[in-house]
Design a protein around this motif. Structure first.
Motif, mmCIF file in Angstrom:
data_model
loop_
_atom_site.group_PDB
_atom_site.id
_atom_site.type_symbol
_atom_site.label_atom_id
_atom_site.label_comp_id
_atom_site.label_asym_id
_atom_site.label_seq_id
_atom_site.Cartn_x
_atom_site.Cartn_y
_atom_site.Cartn_z
ATOM 1 N N LYS A 77 16.440 4.876 1.005
ATOM 2 C CA LYS A 77 16.149 3.854 -0.001
ATOM 3 C C LYS A 77 15.535 2.605 0.637
ATOM 4 C CE LYS A 77 18.912 5.634 -3.648
ATOM 5 N NZ LYS A 77 20.098 6.398 -3.460
ATOM 6 N N VAL A 78 15.957 2.277 1.844
ATOM 7 C CA VAL A 78 15.336 1.166 2.572
ATOM 8 C C VAL A 78 13.866 1.514 2.836
ATOM 9 C CG1 VAL A 78 15.296 -0.087 4.773
ATOM 10 C CG2 VAL A 78 17.473 0.297 3.601
ATOM 11 N N GLN A 79 13.615 2.746 3.252
ATOM 12 C CA GLN A 79 12.248 3.206 3.484
ATOM 13 C C GLN A 79 11.415 3.086 2.202
ATOM 14 O OE1 GLN A 79 11.730 7.480 3.929
ATOM 15 N NE2 GLN A 79 10.287 7.142 5.619
ATOM 16 N N LEU A 80 11.972 3.500 1.075
ATOM 17 C CA LEU A 80 11.289 3.391 -0.216
ATOM 18 C C LEU A 80 11.004 1.932 -0.565
ATOM 19 C CD1 LEU A 80 10.228 4.657 -2.858
ATOM 20 C CD2 LEU A 80 12.592 4.628 -3.704
ATOM 21 N N VAL A 88 4.145 -0.104 3.207
ATOM 22 C CA VAL A 88 4.220 0.643 4.467
ATOM 23 C C VAL A 88 5.377 1.626 4.367
ATOM 24 C CG1 VAL A 88 3.217 -1.130 5.963
ATOM 25 C CG2 VAL A 88 5.668 -1.082 5.619
ATOM 26 N N SER A 89 5.231 2.752 5.032
ATOM 27 C CA SER A 89 6.292 3.763 5.041
ATOM 28 C C SER A 89 6.766 3.987 6.467
ATOM 29 C CB SER A 89 5.778 5.084 4.460
ATOM 30 O OG SER A 89 5.518 4.946 3.102
ATOM 31 N N PRO A 90 7.775 3.228 6.887
ATOM 32 C CA PRO A 90 8.287 3.443 8.243
ATOM 33 C C PRO A 90 8.952 4.808 8.349
ATOM 34 C CG PRO A 90 9.724 1.959 7.040
ATOM 35 C CD PRO A 90 8.544 2.225 6.150
ATOM 36 N N THR A 91 8.959 5.351 9.547
ATOM 37 C CA THR A 91 9.623 6.617 9.812
ATOM 38 C C THR A 91 11.078 6.343 10.152
ATOM 39 O OG1 THR A 91 7.556 7.476 10.705
ATOM 40 C CG2 THR A 91 9.561 8.677 11.273
ATOM 41 N N ILE A 92 11.979 7.101 9.546
ATOM 42 C CA ILE A 92 13.404 6.975 9.850
ATOM 43 C C ILE A 92 13.699 7.922 11.006
ATOM 44 C CG2 ILE A 92 15.755 7.259 8.982
ATOM 45 C CD1 ILE A 92 14.542 6.919 6.137
ATOM 46 N N THR A 93 14.290 7.397 12.075
ATOM 47 C CA THR A 93 14.536 8.208 13.262
ATOM 48 C C THR A 93 15.699 7.643 14.071
ATOM 49 O OG1 THR A 93 13.454 9.202 15.180
ATOM 50 C CG2 THR A 93 12.844 6.949 14.669
ATOM 51 N N LEU A 104 13.882 2.314 12.102
ATOM 52 C CA LEU A 104 12.692 2.395 11.277
ATOM 53 C C LEU A 104 11.517 2.138 12.216
ATOM 54 C CD1 LEU A 104 13.901 0.251 8.245
ATOM 55 C CD2 LEU A 104 13.528 2.723 8.248
ATOM 56 N N ILE A 105 10.622 3.102 12.321
ATOM 57 C CA ILE A 105 9.463 2.973 13.208
ATOM 58 C C ILE A 105 8.234 2.653 12.368
ATOM 59 C CG2 ILE A 105 7.989 4.135 14.904
ATOM 60 C CD1 ILE A 105 10.817 3.725 15.942
ATOM 61 N N PHE A 106 7.593 1.556 12.699
ATOM 62 C CA PHE A 106 6.377 1.125 12.012
ATOM 63 C C PHE A 106 5.196 1.367 12.952
ATOM 64 C CE2 PHE A 106 9.838 -1.379 10.387
ATOM 65 C CZ PHE A 106 9.597 -1.505 9.038
ATOM 66 N N GLU A 107 4.259 2.187 12.518
ATOM 67 C CA GLU A 107 3.044 2.385 13.316
ATOM 68 C C GLU A 107 2.242 1.090 13.341
ATOM 69 O OE1 GLU A 107 2.520 5.020 15.195
ATOM 70 O OE2 GLU A 107 4.383 5.855 14.413
ATOM 71 N N SER A 108 2.249 0.391 12.219
ATOM 72 C CA SER A 108 1.621 -0.929 12.165
ATOM 73 C C SER A 108 2.518 -1.831 11.338
ATOM 74 C CB SER A 108 0.226 -0.851 11.534
ATOM 75 O OG SER A 108 0.312 -0.460 10.188
ATOM 76 N N ASN A 109 2.570 -3.078 11.698
ATOM 77 C CA ASN A 109 3.406 -4.053 11.011
ATOM 78 C C ASN A 109 2.478 -4.943 10.186
ATOM 79 O OD1 ASN A 109 4.961 -6.209 10.221
ATOM 80 N ND2 ASN A 109 5.890 -6.547 12.219
ATOM 81 N N PRO A 110 2.538 -4.849 8.861
ATOM 82 C CA PRO A 110 1.609 -5.632 8.039
ATOM 83 C C PRO A 110 1.782 -7.138 8.198
ATOM 84 C CG PRO A 110 3.319 -4.654 6.678
ATOM 85 C CD PRO A 110 3.479 -4.077 8.053
ATOM 86 N N LEU A 111 2.950 -7.597 8.587
ATOM 87 C CA LEU A 111 3.153 -9.028 8.790
ATOM 88 C C LEU A 111 2.422 -9.535 10.022
ATOM 89 C CD1 LEU A 111 6.959 -9.457 8.042
ATOM 90 C CD2 LEU A 111 5.033 -9.867 6.511
#
Length: 179
Positions: A77-80, A88-93, A104-111
């Motif tokens: 739900k945090v990912q959603l 952005v859709s971070p990967t949960i790992t 939560l892995i972000f390939e790119s951080n929009p901020l």
């Protein structure tokens, strides 16, 4: 004279860029207002907390989601929420063996899209508002968590990794005299 066919603009991209630049201006102002980088980090986290406290209602109203069954469900739900609110859709790992902590892995951080940190701000947690937002939102659904950045693109890491750790379930309490 403008050509009618050339005005096709990706509004999500424009909105994302505007959001990123506006956030950058906010961080720059906070840096001017506070004496130390640690104070700036605390202020960004506090602001995020306040956002999270308010945004959870919108999330629940839009998704019609019920109560989470476990912390893995909470992670989804945090990912959603990231997808809904900042696209952005971070990967949960990297789940802990007790399933009480994840990344939560972000390939790119929009901020941080247009940001380079000066050397004297190497301890600035530029996106700390995200940690606060997670903490605030989850606290409103009776989960106390800690959230922090384990890796950050702005500091030379390959990805941005945000860790979230379950601390405890917050029990409803009845104020004295309201039995």
């Amino acid at each position: 004279m403008s050509r009618p066919g050339s005005r096709l603009t990706d509004t999500k991209k424009v909105s994302g860029e505007l959001f990123s630049l506006t956030y950058g201006a906010l961080v720059a102002q906070i840096v001017k207002d506070y004496q130390s980088v640690e104070d700036v980090n605390k202020q960004l986290e506090k602001m995020g907390y306040n956002v999270g406290v308010r945004i959870i209602e919108d999330f629940l109203a839009r998704t019609k989601e019920g109560k989470c069954t476990d912390f893995r469900d909470t992670a989804e739900k945090v990912q959603l929420g990231f997808k809904m609110f900042i696209n952005v859709s971070p990967t949960i790992t990297s789940w802990s063996s007790a399933s009480d902590e994840f990344s939560l892995i972000f390939e790119s951080n929009p901020l941080a899209e247009f940001v380079e940190l000066p050397d004297n701000y190497s301890h600035l947690k530029y996106s700390n508002i995200l940690c606060g937002a997670i903490r605030g939102a989850l606290e409103m659904v009776h989960l106390e968590v800690a959230a922090w950045f384990a890796q950050d693109n702005l500091k030379g890491d390959n990805v941005t990794e945000l860790r979230v750790k379950f601390i405890r379930k917050i029990e409803d309490t009845v104020p004295a005299g309201d039995d």
